[in-house]
Design a protein around this motif. Sequence first.
Motif, PDB file in Angstrom:
ATOM      1  N   GLU A 275       0.839  -1.212   0.000  1.00 16.64           N
ATOM      2  CA  GLU A 275       0.000   0.000   0.000  1.00 16.64           C
ATOM      3  C   GLU A 275       0.868   1.253   0.000  1.00 16.64           C
ATOM      4  O   GLU A 275       0.650   2.178  -0.774  1.00 16.64           O
ATOM      5  CB  GLU A 275      -0.942   0.052   1.217  1.00 16.64           C
TER       6      GLU A 275
ATOM      7  N   THR B 193       2.699   1.656  -3.244  1.00 12.79           N
ATOM      8  CA  THR B 193       1.802   2.132  -4.300  1.00 12.79           C
ATOM      9  C   THR B 193       1.508   3.624  -4.129  1.00 12.79           C
ATOM     10  O   THR B 193       1.453   4.374  -5.105  1.00 12.79           O
ATOM     11  CB  THR B 193       0.484   1.325  -4.282  1.00 12.79           C
ATOM     12  N   ALA B 194       1.347   4.045  -2.892  1.00 11.72           N
ATOM     13  CA  ALA B 194       1.084   5.473  -2.636  1.00 11.72           C
ATOM     14  C   ALA B 194       2.263   6.335  -3.086  1.00 11.72           C
ATOM     15  O   ALA B 194       2.081   7.407  -3.661  1.00 11.72           O
ATOM     16  CB  ALA B 194       0.784   5.687  -1.159  1.00 11.72           C
TER      17      ALA B 194
ATOM     18  N   MET C 168       2.213   6.581  -6.736  1.00 13.76           N
ATOM     19  CA  MET C 168       1.156   7.509  -7.164  1.00 13.76           C
ATOM     20  C   MET C 168       1.642   8.956  -7.076  1.00 13.76           C
ATOM     21  O   MET C 168       1.308   9.791  -7.924  1.00 13.76           O
ATOM     22  CB  MET C 168      -0.077   7.297  -6.283  1.00 13.76           C
TER      23      MET C 168
ATOM     24  N   GLN D 228      -0.610  -3.447  -8.566  1.00 14.53           N
ATOM     25  CA  GLN D 228      -1.346  -2.221  -8.237  1.00 14.53           C
ATOM     26  C   GLN D 228      -0.946  -1.053  -9.132  1.00 14.53           C
ATOM     27  O   GLN D 228      -1.795  -0.286  -9.578  1.00 14.53           O
ATOM     28  CB  GLN D 228      -1.099  -1.822  -6.770  1.00 14.53           C
TER      29      GLN D 228
END
Lengths: 453, 263
Positions: free
Chosen positions: B134, B137-138, B141, B182
């Motif tokens: 997570e 992936t953040a 992003m 992801q």
Amino acid sequence: MGLTGLEIYKKLPQTNCGECGPPTCLAFAMQLAEGKAKLDQCPDVSDEAKQALNAASAPPIETVAMGTGDYEIEVGGETELFRHDKTFFNQPGVAISVSDEEGADDIADKIEKINALTFERVGQVIELGMIAVVNDSDDADTFVEAVKVVAENTERTLILVSQDPAAIEGALAEVADRNPLIYAAVEANYEEMTELAKENECPLAVKGDDLDSLAELTKKVKDLDYDNLVIDSGSRDTAQVLADQTVIRRLSIKKKFRPVGFPTITFTEADTVAEEVMQASTYVSKYAGIVVLSNALELAEVLPLLTVRQNIYTDPRVPVTVEPNKVYEVGEPDETSPVFITTNFSLSYYSVEGDVSGGKLDAYIIPIDTDGTSVLTGWAADKFGGKKIGEIMTEETDIEDRVNHKKVIIPGHVAVISGKLEEASGWDVLVGPRECSGIPSYIASRWEQELGA
Amino acid sequence: MIIIGERINGMFNDIGEAIKNQDPKPIQEWAVKQLEAGATYLDANVGPAVEDSPEVMKWLVEVIQDEVDAPVALDTTNIDAIEAGLEVHKGTAMINSTTAEQDKLDKLLPLVKEYEAELIGLAMDKSGVPKDSETRTAKAMQIIANADAHGIPMENIFIDPLILPVNVAQEHAPEVLDTIRQVKLLADPAPKTVLGLSNVSQNCNNMKLINRTFMVMAMAAGLDAAIMEANDEGLVDSIATAEILLGNDVYCDSFLNQFRKTS
């Protein structure tokens, strides 16, 4: 397919206020993309963002139904750019146009010819399903009369081609219950046309001068709360139509660009019928929802086009088969001709058929139902066993009445089934070559001798 | 699979010596050798032997591109060295790499835009390598949103989810695989993904086997590129085989040779 995190993020207010829960708009966008958050958690969400999220859940291209009864068709609803990626779902409608200037008798004659455009191919009856009535006279009453004549003489789905709302209104008074396609709303008339389409609940074609004006116009029609639409980018030159069709399909599927997320209508414009059919074939291959021909009227002209349509819209995921468990004749077989067994996978069947006819042999072929799998695949999946083949030969076909011998030839790769097949059928089983290319020499060297044995 | 040959790196003794003595030969030999093995990009890292300066990076790029017609991945965190490399680079250069820290992105992304370069973005910031997918992936992003704001096409961004050695950081490998999956969903078209593959087997036994196995797993998760030992034949064979099994290349009996010919 949902929206990506980046697409959602760009539509968020970028305030990073944290009221939605996550600390930043970026984090919120990622939670939305993963389905872990709801858009209404955001206090400042715009209508645009709501629309974007709705767009993501809707199919990329609307499905539009037109016509009634046997000739009702659905077009659109497609999800692919290339058929091998999945399949093309709804065959495009093919229409022939009739001018309202032709006079009632000539129109009736033409309709009779169109009604007769029917043929059978691989077990399916194929017909031309649509007729476009064109308001060339520019006179509303003449148009309504022509539509009446057409409607009285055919059950086929109608396309009402006129930009004059009065002409469309008159025609709809006669045939609205047949759910015709109204062609077309343009910049000058779209409000009245949309109103007519709404009142009569008929699909409406929207025509632009190019892709930009088309997208603008569909937005305006959608703002009037109508989305039962078919679209036309206005181009008639083959290269430009091809480009427009491709852009429309890509934008709607890859970019979820809603203003062009509708089935398309295309019109041929060519000097000769041959050229017209080639144009139409291009449009059928490249995403057209409806193709309107203007000159073709003979079966020899539309048969190749409708065959192209049937082939292009065949589901590539399903093996193509021939009708199984019956006797096919190659050449002019008689009671002494050989009998071959194969499967109903069309590639297998036509390989055998091709080598038999290529070898100038007269023979019978019985394709066994293996759900369209090949000889070895069918055998491995227990669909091509000796017992089953024997039962099909003796109980489902009339092969015993057609020949005066009892000798059947099986593919060399499944020699092992011969015992069970002999038992089940009572026939002598001859093991043929492994490859069907060996059939001509096998017959030349063995058949006479086997027959005498 | 985009193979980025890792061998032109000053931490290898022969390359370190070559850079120190300004001797192009070993560098050019490795450039040819890696491309023949199936690489399409050549990573270039000055290494610890000399100072990581703009002059050295410039020399390295020129020496490589004098010999071969291939893009270079400028492997440095020194922004001046990156710019020097970009100035002399022919074709589309790759920058290796940036982290998700805002000040770094603010400095680097205008350069990426100006030179139409490709960029490797590490899914981390100054707080270190994230534990879970997570957070990785953040961070990815963060890089993607910034790149998009600069008008850089997603296809030019390579996200590296950071694989760590399996002997000391075993729990990271599955998180990295999940991150690759992801990241492919973050934007459409999706950003690319890349791994510093050899890192997974640092100081392990059976390094080649570990590299090859993880490579195939990562490809199944959607990996687009790897900085790797291009001359490990078993590894390239595995990649070629995975491409066939993923339906990315059309099967033929000579698929191992075809992969090397076409990549």
